[in-house]
Motif scaffolding. Structure first.
Motif, PDB file in Angstrom:
ATOM      1  N   GLU A  36       4.302  -1.234  -4.571  1.00  0.00           N
ATOM      2  CA  GLU A  36       5.734  -1.532  -4.459  1.00  0.00           C
ATOM      3  C   GLU A  36       5.978  -2.666  -3.467  1.00  0.00           C
ATOM      4  OE1 GLU A  36       7.895  -0.318  -6.592  1.00  0.00           O
ATOM      5  OE2 GLU A  36       6.241   0.827  -7.451  1.00  0.00           O
ATOM      6  N   THR A  75      11.380  -5.414 -18.206  1.00  0.00           N
ATOM      7  CA  THR A  75      10.877  -4.089 -18.547  1.00  0.00           C
ATOM      8  C   THR A  75      10.985  -3.866 -20.036  1.00  0.00           C
ATOM      9  OG1 THR A  75      13.039  -3.132 -18.122  1.00  0.00           O
ATOM     10  CG2 THR A  75      11.438  -3.096 -16.303  1.00  0.00           C
ATOM     11  N   ALA A 108       1.422   1.346 -15.938  1.00  0.00           N
ATOM     12  CA  ALA A 108       1.212   2.776 -16.148  1.00  0.00           C
ATOM     13  C   ALA A 108       1.232   3.054 -17.641  1.00  0.00           C
ATOM     14  CB  ALA A 108       2.305   3.574 -15.445  1.00  0.00           C
ATOM     15  N   ALA A 151      -1.596   6.765 -14.185  1.00  0.00           N
ATOM     16  CA  ALA A 151      -0.363   7.491 -13.884  1.00  0.00           C
ATOM     17  C   ALA A 151       0.761   6.604 -13.365  1.00  0.00           C
ATOM     18  CB  ALA A 151      -0.649   8.592 -12.872  1.00  0.00           C
ATOM     19  N   ARG A 152       0.421   5.528 -12.665  1.00  0.00           N
ATOM     20  CA  ARG A 152       1.440   4.624 -12.127  1.00  0.00           C
ATOM     21  C   ARG A 152       0.908   3.205 -12.102  1.00  0.00           C
ATOM     22  NH1 ARG A 152       1.431   7.166  -6.063  1.00  0.00           N
ATOM     23  NH2 ARG A 152      -0.745   6.761  -5.621  1.00  0.00           N
ATOM     24  N   HIS A 153       1.820   2.269 -12.050  1.00  0.00           N
ATOM     25  CA  HIS A 153       1.417   0.862 -12.096  1.00  0.00           C
ATOM     26  C   HIS A 153       0.757   0.454 -10.792  1.00  0.00           C
ATOM     27  CE1 HIS A 153       4.213  -1.639  -9.607  1.00  0.00           C
ATOM     28  NE2 HIS A 153       4.828  -0.469  -9.528  1.00  0.00           N
ATOM     29  N   ASP A 201      -1.850   0.538  -5.385  1.00  0.00           N
ATOM     30  CA  ASP A 201      -0.930   1.376  -6.155  1.00  0.00           C
ATOM     31  C   ASP A 201       0.000   2.085  -5.179  1.00  0.00           C
ATOM     32  OD1 ASP A 201      -2.630   3.312  -5.106  1.00  0.00           O
ATOM     33  OD2 ASP A 201      -2.830   4.414  -6.971  1.00  0.00           O
ATOM     34  N   GLY A 202       0.910   2.868  -5.705  1.00  0.00           N
ATOM     35  CA  GLY A 202       1.851   3.575  -4.853  1.00  0.00           C
ATOM     36  C   GLY A 202       2.700   2.636  -4.015  1.00  0.00           C
ATOM     37  N   ARG A 226       5.651  -3.715 -22.001  1.00  0.00           N
ATOM     38  CA  ARG A 226       5.128  -2.367 -21.887  1.00  0.00           C
ATOM     39  C   ARG A 226       4.024  -2.067 -22.895  1.00  0.00           C
ATOM     40  NH1 ARG A 226       5.734  -1.313 -17.007  1.00  0.00           N
ATOM     41  NH2 ARG A 226       7.840  -1.268 -16.309  1.00  0.00           N
TER      42      ARG A 226
END
Length: 123
Positions: free
Chosen positions: A86, A15, A40, A63-65, A81-82, A20
């Motif tokens: 995960e 990370t 994201a 908004a999200r990865h 996504d979401g 990033r």
């Protein structure tokens, strides 16, 4: 030739600032599939503030990865996504631990092809 899966999962586990800065990163590329990790977008300070003199539209932000999986055979892609992203990331981390064969990776990616509805469009 596909990228080594250990290095793929290792990239996902980092990370750090270097990772990033990228908006997306290709994780896997074979004759049948491409997998891209979409990061994201970080929120910039003052990003939600607008003034009456600012005529430019707001910049779209992710908004999200998520993960884009392209099935080269059918010419279709899907975006996870979401909770789907995960679960897919957990699969990649499991691949890092267990070092699967390319056939095992392809079988797993093939299990997602039923969800792919969008034709690949080149911009």
């Amino acid at each position: 030739m596909p990228e080594d899966l250990n290095s793929v999962a290792l990239k996902l586990s980092h990370t750090g600032e270097q990772t990033r800065k990228n908006t997306m990163q290709m994780l896997y590329d074979s004759e049948s599939f491409v997998v891209v990790h979409m990061f994201a977008d970080p929120m910039e300070s003052g990003a939600n503030t607008t003034t009456d003199t600012d005529a430019s539209p707001p910049t779209p932000r992710l908004a999200r990865h998520g993960f884009e999986i392209v099935d080269k055979r059918s010419g279709k892609e899907l975006y996870l996504d979401g909770s789907w992203a995960e679960m897919f990331q957990q699969q990649i981390l499991a691949w890092q631990r267990d070092t699967p064969t390319q056939e095992e990776v392809e079988l797993t990616l093939d299990s997602y092809t039923g969800l792919a509805q969008n034709p690949v469009v080149v911009h």
